[in-house]
Design a protein around this motif. Structure first.
Motif, PDB file in Angstrom:
ATOM      1  N   ASN A 127       0.859  -1.174   0.000  1.00  0.00           N
ATOM      2  CA  ASN A 127       0.000   0.000   0.000  1.00  0.00           C
ATOM      3  C   ASN A 127       0.901   1.231   0.000  1.00  0.00           C
ATOM      4  OD1 ASN A 127      -2.256  -1.669   0.204  1.00  0.00           O
ATOM      5  ND2 ASN A 127      -2.287  -1.575   2.414  1.00  0.00           N
ATOM      6  N   MET A 128       1.007   1.870  -1.147  1.00  0.00           N
ATOM      7  CA  MET A 128       1.950   2.976  -1.343  1.00  0.00           C
ATOM      8  C   MET A 128       1.326   4.312  -0.963  1.00  0.00           C
ATOM      9  SD  MET A 128       4.638   1.440  -2.868  1.00  0.00           S
ATOM     10  CE  MET A 128       5.488   2.731  -3.721  1.00  0.00           C
ATOM     11  N   ALA A 129       1.893   4.976   0.048  1.00  0.00           N
ATOM     12  CA  ALA A 129       1.487   6.340   0.379  1.00  0.00           C
ATOM     13  C   ALA A 129       2.242   7.282  -0.558  1.00  0.00           C
ATOM     14  CB  ALA A 129       1.825   6.643   1.833  1.00  0.00           C
ATOM     15  N   VAL A 130       1.512   8.230  -1.134  1.00  0.00           N
ATOM     16  CA  VAL A 130       2.102   9.144  -2.111  1.00  0.00           C
ATOM     17  C   VAL A 130       1.915  10.579  -1.621  1.00  0.00           C
ATOM     18  CG1 VAL A 130       2.116   9.864  -4.519  1.00  0.00           C
ATOM     19  CG2 VAL A 130       1.471   7.518  -3.942  1.00  0.00           C
ATOM     20  N   ALA A 131       3.014  11.267  -1.357  1.00  0.00           N
ATOM     21  CA  ALA A 131       2.947  12.650  -0.885  1.00  0.00           C
ATOM     22  C   ALA A 131       2.461  13.558  -2.012  1.00  0.00           C
ATOM     23  CB  ALA A 131       4.315  13.094  -0.389  1.00  0.00           C
ATOM     24  N   GLY A 137      -2.911  21.728   2.017  1.00  0.00           N
ATOM     25  CA  GLY A 137      -1.725  21.253   2.726  1.00  0.00           C
ATOM     26  C   GLY A 137      -1.201  19.968   2.118  1.00  0.00           C
ATOM     27  N   LEU A 138      -0.102  19.509   2.679  1.00  0.00           N
ATOM     28  CA  LEU A 138       0.525  18.272   2.212  1.00  0.00           C
ATOM     29  C   LEU A 138      -0.292  17.086   2.709  1.00  0.00           C
ATOM     30  CD1 LEU A 138       3.043  17.108   0.771  1.00  0.00           C
ATOM     31  CD2 LEU A 138       4.102  16.948   3.016  1.00  0.00           C
ATOM     32  N   ALA A 178      -1.190   2.508   5.006  1.00  0.00           N
ATOM     33  CA  ALA A 178       0.018   2.637   4.186  1.00  0.00           C
ATOM     34  C   ALA A 178       1.086   1.690   4.718  1.00  0.00           C
ATOM     35  CB  ALA A 178       0.539   4.071   4.216  1.00  0.00           C
ATOM     36  N   THR A 179       1.751   0.997   3.806  1.00  0.00           N
ATOM     37  CA  THR A 179       2.860   0.119   4.197  1.00  0.00           C
ATOM     38  C   THR A 179       4.192   0.641   3.727  1.00  0.00           C
ATOM     39  OG1 THR A 179       2.693  -1.293   2.228  1.00  0.00           O
ATOM     40  CG2 THR A 179       1.343  -1.902   4.161  1.00  0.00           C
ATOM     41  N   PHE A 180       4.175   1.616   2.799  1.00  0.00           N
ATOM     42  CA  PHE A 180       5.432   2.135   2.255  1.00  0.00           C
ATOM     43  C   PHE A 180       5.227   3.560   1.777  1.00  0.00           C
ATOM     44  CE2 PHE A 180       8.952   2.616  -0.741  1.00  0.00           C
ATOM     45  CZ  PHE A 180       9.969   1.978  -0.073  1.00  0.00           C
ATOM     46  N   PRO A 181       6.066   4.500   2.238  1.00  0.00           N
ATOM     47  CA  PRO A 181       5.919   5.887   1.786  1.00  0.00           C
ATOM     48  C   PRO A 181       6.613   6.103   0.439  1.00  0.00           C
ATOM     49  CG  PRO A 181       7.697   5.741   3.363  1.00  0.00           C
ATOM     50  CD  PRO A 181       7.110   4.353   3.251  1.00  0.00           C
ATOM     51  N   THR A 182       6.055   6.993  -0.362  1.00  0.00           N
ATOM     52  CA  THR A 182       6.651   7.328  -1.650  1.00  0.00           C
ATOM     53  C   THR A 182       6.855   8.834  -1.700  1.00  0.00           C
ATOM     54  OG1 THR A 182       5.366   5.559  -2.632  1.00  0.00           O
ATOM     55  CG2 THR A 182       6.421   7.069  -4.144  1.00  0.00           C
ATOM     56  N   PRO A 183       8.031   9.303  -1.378  1.00  0.00           N
ATOM     57  CA  PRO A 183       8.273  10.754  -1.407  1.00  0.00           C
ATOM     58  C   PRO A 183       8.662  11.231  -2.800  1.00  0.00           C
ATOM     59  CG  PRO A 183      10.187   9.636  -0.572  1.00  0.00           C
ATOM     60  CD  PRO A 183       9.168   8.567  -0.857  1.00  0.00           C
ATOM     61  N   ILE A 184       7.872  10.874  -3.792  1.00  0.00           N
ATOM     62  CA  ILE A 184       8.179  11.247  -5.187  1.00  0.00           C
ATOM     63  C   ILE A 184       7.493  12.562  -5.511  1.00  0.00           C
ATOM     64  CG2 ILE A 184       7.887  10.563  -7.602  1.00  0.00           C
ATOM     65  CD1 ILE A 184       8.077   7.662  -6.677  1.00  0.00           C
TER      66      ILE A 184
END
Length: 184
Positions: A127-131, A137-138, A178-184
């Motif tokens: 489960n990809m968290a996407v900023a 806001g963010l 979320a299982t993994f953050p994606t700071p892309i």
């Protein structure tokens, strides 16, 4: 095979709990929980490493390292994908990177996990968290089950989350699990 004593320890009030014991390849025992997570016991070395990593994260300032890479092959792959699909669902570089990351995490489940004192909790799905920066806001909404999506479905999920984020129409579920953050 799980011993009778271990099986009986799972019984609660005469009923069997919703946990299933399984053997790991190294002969250890893994408890598989109904919630979609596996609790994998750690060795003493792994426990020590995990505790020190967590301590380090709490006590030592964090930093990031960035590096310029040649992305010509990534761009060429994206162009080939976009030639084969409708203009409405074009794949962005961000969507392609999320899709590639989710596939890598599916192949390396230890990277899609978290520490919990004496065990690594490995998630069954990615489960990809996407900023995303929005007028409100963010935010970091989640693409659930990203490891099971095609690259086009990943692009569509990203577009949907971005659209709803910009309109402040995300539900609580969009931020959950979320299982993994994606700071892309």
């Amino acid at each position: 095979m799980v011993s009778d004593a271990r099986q009986n320890s799972l019984k609660v009030g005469g009923m069997k709990d919703d946990l299933a014991l399984q053997s790991t390849p190294d002969g250890g025992t893994m408890v598989r929980e109904v919630s979609g997570e596996r609790r994998v016991p750690l060795s003493m070395v792994q426990k020590t490493m995990a505790k020190r990593m967590l301590q380090s994260a709490r006590e030592i300032p964090q930093f990031s390292v960035s590096r310029d890479l040649d992305a010509d092959q990534l761009g060429a792959r994206r162009a080939r994908i976009n030639e084969e699909i409708d203009d409405e669902k074009r794949v962005s570089v961000t969507a392609l990177l999320i899709w590639l990351t989710a596939r890598a995490l599916g192949k390396h489940p230890r990277m899609n996990s978290r520490f919990d004192e004496d065990a690594a909790i490995q998630y069954e799905q990615v489960n990809m968290a996407v900023a995303m920066d929005t007028p409100y806001g963010l935010v970091a909404p989640v693409i659930h089950g990203a490891d099971a999506l095609s690259v086009v479905d990943t692009a569509w999920a990203l577009w949907d989350l971005a659209s709803r984020s910009m309109e402040n129409r995300l539900s609580f579920h969009a931020f959950a699990d979320a299982t993994f953050p994606t700071p892309i």
